[in-house]
Design an enzyme around this catalytic site. Structure first.
Site, PDB file in Angstrom:
ATOM      1  N   SER A   2      16.638  30.746  76.067  1.00  0.00           N
ATOM      2  CA  SER A   2      17.929  31.420  76.188  1.00  0.00           C
ATOM      3  C   SER A   2      19.024  30.367  76.173  1.00  0.00           C
ATOM      4  O   SER A   2      18.785  29.212  76.543  1.00  0.00           O
ATOM      5  CB  SER A   2      18.000  32.180  77.513  1.00  0.00           C
ATOM      6  OG  SER A   2      19.319  32.611  77.790  1.00  0.00           O
ATOM      7  N   TYR A   7      17.207  32.431  86.647  1.00  0.00           N
ATOM      8  CA  TYR A   7      16.989  32.634  85.213  1.00  0.00           C
ATOM      9  C   TYR A   7      17.255  31.342  84.437  1.00  0.00           C
ATOM     10  O   TYR A   7      16.452  30.944  83.590  1.00  0.00           O
ATOM     11  CB  TYR A   7      17.902  33.762  84.725  1.00  0.00           C
ATOM     12  CG  TYR A   7      17.730  34.112  83.274  1.00  0.00           C
ATOM     13  CD1 TYR A   7      16.631  34.848  82.852  1.00  0.00           C
ATOM     14  CD2 TYR A   7      18.684  33.743  82.325  1.00  0.00           C
ATOM     15  CE1 TYR A   7      16.473  35.197  81.516  1.00  0.00           C
ATOM     16  CE2 TYR A   7      18.535  34.090  80.994  1.00  0.00           C
ATOM     17  CZ  TYR A   7      17.431  34.810  80.589  1.00  0.00           C
ATOM     18  OH  TYR A   7      17.276  35.149  79.280  1.00  0.00           O
TER      19      TYR A   7
END
Length: 174
Positions: free
Chosen positions: A65, A78
């Site tokens: 990501s 995350y």
């Protein structure tokens, strides 16, 4: 796996259930996020590489990501897990290049998927806000991200390993 593997795209991942400041993240939430986003990637790589060693090589693409590179407020769990995916990918790329195994990653930015579509539906301003912070001023489409994955896993990228390819409308460049 049921047979030899020559290519794999590893898209193991979730977004945290609760987006919150680091000091309020519970150990359980941290564990859930890192188990799914990082530990699952390790397990996939472990077994795929073992298969590829037996068959003479292959190509693996890990989905990370943009959060692995830029960080995001209230997303420490995350961001840390996705940064771990990059470290894992880079280590595997170096370790297995001599065995004709290529390992790369993509770094998707905000992309229109069922998950983001549900999020946009809960807050009418979220989509325009997200598009506004992207240099290209729009949300990415799933087929744009898929095209990068297909290229990296294909023979067209035969001299490419250890790359973290942003497909993000310019976020990482900023």
């Amino acid at each position: 796996f049921g047979g030899p593997i020559s290519g794999a795209i590893n898209a193991a991942g979730i977004y945290p259930l609760h987006v919150s400041p680091l000091h309020t993240i519970t150990v359980a939430d941290w564990g859930r996020c890192s188990n799914i986003n990082l530990k699952a990637m390790f397990l996939l790589l472990k077994h795929q590489i073992a298969s590829m060693l037996e068959t003479g090589g292959g190509s693996i693409v890990a989905v990370a990501s943009v959060a692995a590179e830029i960080g995001q407020e209230h997303d420490a769990d995350y961001c840390a897990a996705k940064a771990g995916v990059l470290g894992l990918m880079r280590a595997a790329a170096i370790e297995y290049a001599k065995h004709n195994i290529r390992v790369n990653a993509i770094l998707p930015g905000c992309t229109r998927t069922p998950m983001t579509t549900r999020s946009f539906a809960t807050d009418p301003h979220l989509e325009s806000y997200a598009a506004g912070i992207i240099p290209m001023k729009r949300i990415g489409e799933a087929d744009e991200v898929a095209a990068g994955m297909v290229w990296l896993v294909s023979d067209s990228a035969s001299y490419t390993t250890g790359v973290a390819l942003p497909i993000d409308g310019g976020i990482v460049a900023g």
